[in-house]
Design a protein around this motif. Structure first.
Motif, short mmCIF file in Angstrom:
data_model
loop_
_atom_site.label_atom_id
_atom_site.label_comp_id
_atom_site.label_asym_id
_atom_site.label_seq_id
_atom_site.Cartn_x
_atom_site.Cartn_y
_atom_site.Cartn_z
N LYS A 104 0.92 -1.22 -0.17
CA LYS A 104 -0.11 0.10 0.25
C LYS A 104 0.97 1.15 -0.22
N PRO A 105 0.83 2.00 -0.67
CA PRO A 105 -0.78 2.25 -1.86
C PRO A 105 -0.32 1.35 -2.68
N PHE A 106 -1.37 1.40 -3.49
CA PHE A 106 -1.49 0.40 -4.46
C PHE A 106 -1.08 0.88 -5.41
N GLU A 107 -0.25 0.63 -6.99
CA GLU A 107 0.14 1.15 -8.08
C GLU A 107 -0.72 0.55 -8.78
N LYS A 108 -1.92 0.82 -9.75
CA LYS A 108 -2.69 0.13 -10.32
C LYS A 108 -2.18 -0.94 -11.67
N ALA A 109 -1.10 -0.20 -12.28
CA ALA A 109 -0.11 -1.43 -13.05
C ALA A 109 0.53 -2.53 -12.33
N MET A 110 0.95 -2.29 -10.72
CA MET A 110 1.39 -3.90 -10.55
C MET A 110 0.55 -4.39 -9.76
N LEU A 111 -0.70 -3.80 -9.51
CA LEU A 111 -1.46 -4.78 -8.90
C LEU A 111 -1.82 -5.35 -10.20
N LEU A 112 -2.24 -5.41 -10.89
CA LEU A 112 -3.34 -6.23 -12.19
C LEU A 112 -2.16 -6.91 -12.94
N ALA A 113 -0.88 -6.53 -12.33
CA ALA A 113 0.19 -7.15 -13.56
C ALA A 113 0.51 -8.62 -12.38
N ALA A 114 -0.28 -7.97 -11.12
CA ALA A 114 0.07 -9.32 -9.92
C ALA A 114 -0.39 -10.49 -9.70
N ILE A 115 -2.03 -10.19 -9.88
CA ILE A 115 -3.57 -10.26 -10.58
C ILE A 115 -2.72 -11.68 -11.36
N ASP A 116 -2.64 -11.14 -12.91
CA ASP A 116 -2.28 -11.55 -13.73
C ASP A 116 -0.94 -12.31 -13.37
N GLN A 117 -0.59 -12.55 -12.98
CA GLN A 117 0.40 -12.94 -12.50
C GLN A 117 -0.10 -14.31 -12.07
N ALA A 118 -0.63 -14.52 -10.64
CA ALA A 118 -1.14 -15.44 -9.96
C ALA A 118 -2.22 -16.49 -10.81
N PHE A 119 -3.13 -15.51 -11.77
CA PHE A 119 -3.78 -15.93 -12.49
C PHE A 119 -3.64 -17.08 -13.11
N ARG A 120 -2.05 -16.54 -14.23
CA ARG A 120 -0.98 -17.81 -14.68
C ARG A 120 -1.18 -18.86 -13.93
#
Length: 206
Positions: A104-120
């Motif tokens: 925190k605080p979140f950076e949108k790009a980093m958060l979305l990249a981490a989520i995409d990595q988790a999905f993969r």
């Protein structure tokens, strides 16, 4: 991307609202939980996705929730949410199998990249393996001593403890630490740890 579900577990209503808005705007399906206990009541019946789990929750904390998930065989990939000063807790979470941690605080790009990595990682290990090999290639640029220092940092040790273990001065540890961060192209300890843990995921995906 609407079939990709993010299960957000955070006891702060403002965080749940802002993160949900951010993720829904990116096309993700979001389900929020205000406590670890509430999440665990539903976790066994949740569809594929990933858990975005605050490490500091009221009641059962994030590490306890993560352990309970493992004990119950709930295989959702976990991304840990940390606040300032929670790097030690993030290290423990990563050692327990978390895919990544976000500060925190979140950076949108980093958060979305981490989520995409988790999905993969959750959908199949192939892409995770590629990312792990890329991280390992960056680590290969380190000298043996720099690798030793990074290993100590991954274990959560202070510069003083690392210096004692390696038989060198704390000042020398600081120099190696600065050099390894420069070689990895990162500006913070958390980013260096992230690369180290990403490389370790390759061993799990192999």
């Amino acid at each position: 991307m609407t079939d990709r579900h993010v299960y957000l577990v955070d006891d702060e209503a403002a965080v749940r609202r802002s993160v949900s808005f951010m993720l829904k705007a990116a096309g993700l399906s979001v389900v929020t939980f205000e406590s670890g206990e509430a999440f665990l009541k539903s976790a066994g019946a949740l569809g594929p996705g990933c858990a975005l789990l605050d490490v500091r929750l009221g009641g059962m904390d994030g590490l306890a929730v993560q352990q309970c998930m493992r004990d119950r065989g709930i295989m959702l990939p976990v991304i840990i949410i940390t606040g300032h000063g929670d790097i030690g807790l993030a290290v423990r979470a990563m050692k327990a199998g978390a895919v990544d941690f976000i500060e925190k605080p979140f950076e949108k790009a980093m958060l979305l990249a981490a989520i995409d990595q988790a999905f993969r990682y959750g959908e199949g290990h192939e892409q995770a393996y590629v990312l792990a090999r890329q991280a390992q290639a960056r680590l290969n640029a380190l000298s043996p001593r720099e690798s030793d220092v990074l290993g100590g940092l991954v274990d959560g040790h202070s510069n003083k403890v690392i210096a004692y273990d390696l038989g060198i001065s704390p000042r020398t540890v600081e120099i190696h630490r600065a050099n390894l961060m420069a070689k990895l192209g990162v500006g913070s300890l958390s980013d260096a740890l992230r690369i180290a843990f990403m490389a370790r995921l390759g061993d799990l995906a192999a």
